[in-house]
Design a protein around this motif. Structure first.
Motif, mmCIF file in Angstrom:
data_model
loop_
_atom_site.group_PDB
_atom_site.id
_atom_site.type_symbol
_atom_site.label_atom_id
_atom_site.label_comp_id
_atom_site.label_asym_id
_atom_site.label_seq_id
_atom_site.Cartn_x
_atom_site.Cartn_y
_atom_site.Cartn_z
ATOM 1 N N GLY A 132 0.783 -1.223 0.000
ATOM 2 C CA GLY A 132 0.000 0.000 0.000
ATOM 3 C C GLY A 132 0.817 1.274 0.000
ATOM 4 N N GLY A 133 2.112 1.220 -0.162
ATOM 5 C CA GLY A 133 2.924 2.430 -0.280
ATOM 6 C C GLY A 133 3.440 2.928 1.052
ATOM 7 N N PRO A 134 4.221 4.020 0.988
ATOM 8 C CA PRO A 134 4.837 4.545 2.223
ATOM 9 C C PRO A 134 3.802 5.198 3.130
ATOM 10 C CG PRO A 134 5.264 6.010 0.393
ATOM 11 C CD PRO A 134 4.569 4.809 -0.191
ATOM 12 N N ARG A 135 4.089 5.176 4.398
ATOM 13 C CA ARG A 135 3.215 5.794 5.388
ATOM 14 C C ARG A 135 4.041 6.781 6.206
ATOM 15 N NH1 ARG A 135 0.448 0.678 5.842
ATOM 16 N NH2 ARG A 135 -1.331 0.834 4.456
ATOM 17 N N LYS A 136 3.369 7.768 6.754
ATOM 18 C CA LYS A 136 4.061 8.763 7.575
ATOM 19 C C LYS A 136 4.431 8.177 8.942
ATOM 20 C CE LYS A 136 1.591 12.367 5.222
ATOM 21 N NZ LYS A 136 0.478 13.278 5.250
ATOM 22 N N ALA A 137 3.534 7.382 9.471
ATOM 23 C CA ALA A 137 3.789 6.735 10.760
ATOM 24 C C ALA A 137 3.091 5.378 10.734
ATOM 25 C CB ALA A 137 3.256 7.584 11.906
ATOM 26 N N ALA A 138 3.475 4.536 11.657
ATOM 27 C CA ALA A 138 2.898 3.195 11.692
ATOM 28 C C ALA A 138 1.402 3.277 11.931
ATOM 29 C CB ALA A 138 3.564 2.371 12.779
ATOM 30 N N GLY A 139 0.616 2.645 11.081
ATOM 31 C CA GLY A 139 -0.825 2.589 11.241
ATOM 32 C C GLY A 139 -1.557 3.832 10.766
ATOM 33 N N GLU A 140 -0.876 4.763 10.116
ATOM 34 C CA GLU A 140 -1.519 5.991 9.670
ATOM 35 C C GLU A 140 -1.909 5.881 8.200
ATOM 36 O OE1 GLU A 140 -0.339 10.654 8.972
ATOM 37 O OE2 GLU A 140 0.796 9.456 10.388
ATOM 38 N N LEU A 141 -3.124 6.242 7.884
ATOM 39 C CA LEU A 141 -3.586 6.253 6.506
ATOM 40 C C LEU A 141 -3.445 7.643 5.922
ATOM 41 C CD1 LEU A 141 -6.843 4.138 6.819
ATOM 42 C CD2 LEU A 141 -4.681 3.417 5.832
ATOM 43 N N ALA A 142 -3.256 7.693 4.606
ATOM 44 C CA ALA A 142 -3.155 8.993 3.943
ATOM 45 C C ALA A 142 -4.495 9.710 4.011
ATOM 46 C CB ALA A 142 -2.729 8.790 2.495
ATOM 47 N N ALA A 143 -4.446 11.016 4.187
ATOM 48 C CA ALA A 143 -5.665 11.824 4.264
ATOM 49 C C ALA A 143 -6.195 12.079 2.858
ATOM 50 C CB ALA A 143 -5.355 13.137 4.966
ATOM 51 N N PRO A 144 -7.486 12.304 2.708
ATOM 52 C CA PRO A 144 -8.034 12.612 1.382
ATOM 53 C C PRO A 144 -7.473 13.930 0.849
ATOM 54 C CG PRO A 144 -9.787 12.246 2.995
ATOM 55 C CD PRO A 144 -8.504 12.201 3.730
ATOM 56 N N ASP A 145 -7.177 13.946 -0.473
ATOM 57 C CA ASP A 145 -6.620 15.139 -1.093
ATOM 58 C C ASP A 145 -7.708 16.146 -1.434
ATOM 59 O OD1 ASP A 145 -4.216 13.858 -0.919
ATOM 60 O OD2 ASP A 145 -4.292 13.073 -2.962
ATOM 61 N N SER A 146 -8.849 15.669 -1.875
ATOM 62 C CA SER A 146 -9.941 16.561 -2.258
ATOM 63 C C SER A 146 -11.261 15.962 -1.784
ATOM 64 C CB SER A 146 -9.956 16.762 -3.776
ATOM 65 O OG SER A 146 -10.271 15.535 -4.405
ATOM 66 N N GLU A 147 -12.355 16.616 -2.108
ATOM 67 C CA GLU A 147 -13.666 16.137 -1.686
ATOM 68 C C GLU A 147 -14.033 14.817 -2.347
ATOM 69 O OE1 GLU A 147 -16.776 16.487 0.836
ATOM 70 O OE2 GLU A 147 -15.235 18.001 0.657
ATOM 71 N N ASP A 148 -13.587 14.600 -3.576
ATOM 72 C CA ASP A 148 -13.892 13.366 -4.312
ATOM 73 C C ASP A 148 -12.860 12.280 -4.135
ATOM 74 O OD1 ASP A 148 -16.159 14.604 -5.292
ATOM 75 O OD2 ASP A 148 -15.088 15.411 -7.048
ATOM 76 N N LYS A 171 -10.744 9.145 -2.799
ATOM 77 C CA LYS A 171 -11.104 7.888 -2.139
ATOM 78 C C LYS A 171 -10.040 7.456 -1.119
ATOM 79 C CE LYS A 171 -14.755 7.225 -4.638
ATOM 80 N NZ LYS A 171 -16.075 7.396 -4.100
ATOM 81 N N ALA A 172 -9.013 8.280 -0.922
ATOM 82 C CA ALA A 172 -7.953 7.937 0.024
ATOM 83 C C ALA A 172 -8.473 8.081 1.454
ATOM 84 C CB ALA A 172 -6.757 8.837 -0.193
ATOM 85 N N GLY A 173 -7.820 7.444 2.351
ATOM 86 C CA GLY A 173 -8.173 7.562 3.756
ATOM 87 C C GLY A 173 -8.892 6.335 4.268
ATOM 88 N N GLY A 174 -9.516 6.476 5.377
ATOM 89 C CA GLY A 174 -10.182 5.351 6.021
ATOM 90 C C GLY A 174 -11.565 5.109 5.467
ATOM 91 N N ALA A 175 -12.351 4.354 6.177
ATOM 92 C CA ALA A 175 -13.691 4.023 5.736
ATOM 93 C C ALA A 175 -14.580 5.253 5.789
ATOM 94 C CB ALA A 175 -14.278 2.917 6.605
ATOM 95 N N GLY A 176 -15.531 5.298 4.889
ATOM 96 C CA GLY A 176 -16.442 6.421 4.873
ATOM 97 C C GLY A 176 -17.790 5.987 4.318
ATOM 98 N N GLY A 177 -18.783 6.781 4.526
ATOM 99 C CA GLY A 177 -20.090 6.454 4.006
ATOM 100 C C GLY A 177 -20.953 7.687 3.930
ATOM 101 N N SER A 178 -21.977 7.605 3.157
ATOM 102 C CA SER A 178 -22.901 8.726 3.049
ATOM 103 C C SER A 178 -24.301 8.200 2.845
ATOM 104 C CB SER A 178 -22.491 9.645 1.901
ATOM 105 O OG SER A 178 -22.560 8.939 0.686
ATOM 106 N N TRP A 179 -25.286 9.051 3.172
ATOM 107 C CA TRP A 179 -26.689 8.643 3.045
ATOM 108 C C TRP A 179 -27.275 9.256 1.828
ATOM 109 C CZ3 TRP A 179 -28.746 5.020 6.104
ATOM 110 C CH2 TRP A 179 -28.055 4.721 7.276
#
Length: 122
Positions: A96-112, A114-122
């Motif tokens: 999954g590529g390099p990480r900043k710290a152990a167990g850290e996911l990359a933050a989303p770059d924009s509103e659209d 798909k990076a980051g953790g789980a998400g959902g919408s209604w």
């Protein structure tokens, strides 16, 4: 426990006990010996050498075990691989590529994004 549960448990135990007694009683008839030889009937019981029995019942499975083990280990030994328990530690893998710290996911770059953790919408 309620009395119904206790009664059912006792009935089950007695059923298992009676079944075990029937099996043991039925096995006694199976321990019959070879009848006396008569012409044209049973052959006399053959004498079996204990050493021959051990060779057949223990030697053949042991030989099969050794052959299968050698077939598994011989290619690794031919390559010169180290088969000690300490040599079998897995290498670090980059999933999954390099990480900043152990167990850290990359933050989303924009509103659209798909990076980051789980998400959902209604």
């Amino acid at each position: 426990m309620t009395s119904t549960v206790v009664r059912r448990l006792l009935a089950l135990c007695s059923l298992v006990g009676v079944s075990a007694l029937l099996v043991v009683a039925g096995a006694s008839a199976a321990s019959a010996d070879t009848p006396e030889p008569r012409p044209g009937s049973w052959e006399p019981k053959p004498d079996i050498d204990v050493l021959h029995a051990w060779l057949v019942l223990a030697g053949i499975p042991l030989l099969v075990f050794v052959v299968i083990t050698l077939l598994f280990v011989a290619p690794a030994l031919a390559r010169g691989a180290d088969l000690s328990p300490n040599a079998l530690e897995p290498e670090n893998q980059w999933l999954g590529g390099p990480r900043k710290a152990a167990g850290e996911l990359a933050a989303p770059d924009s509103e659209d994004s798909k990076a980051g953790g789980a998400g959902g919408s209604w």
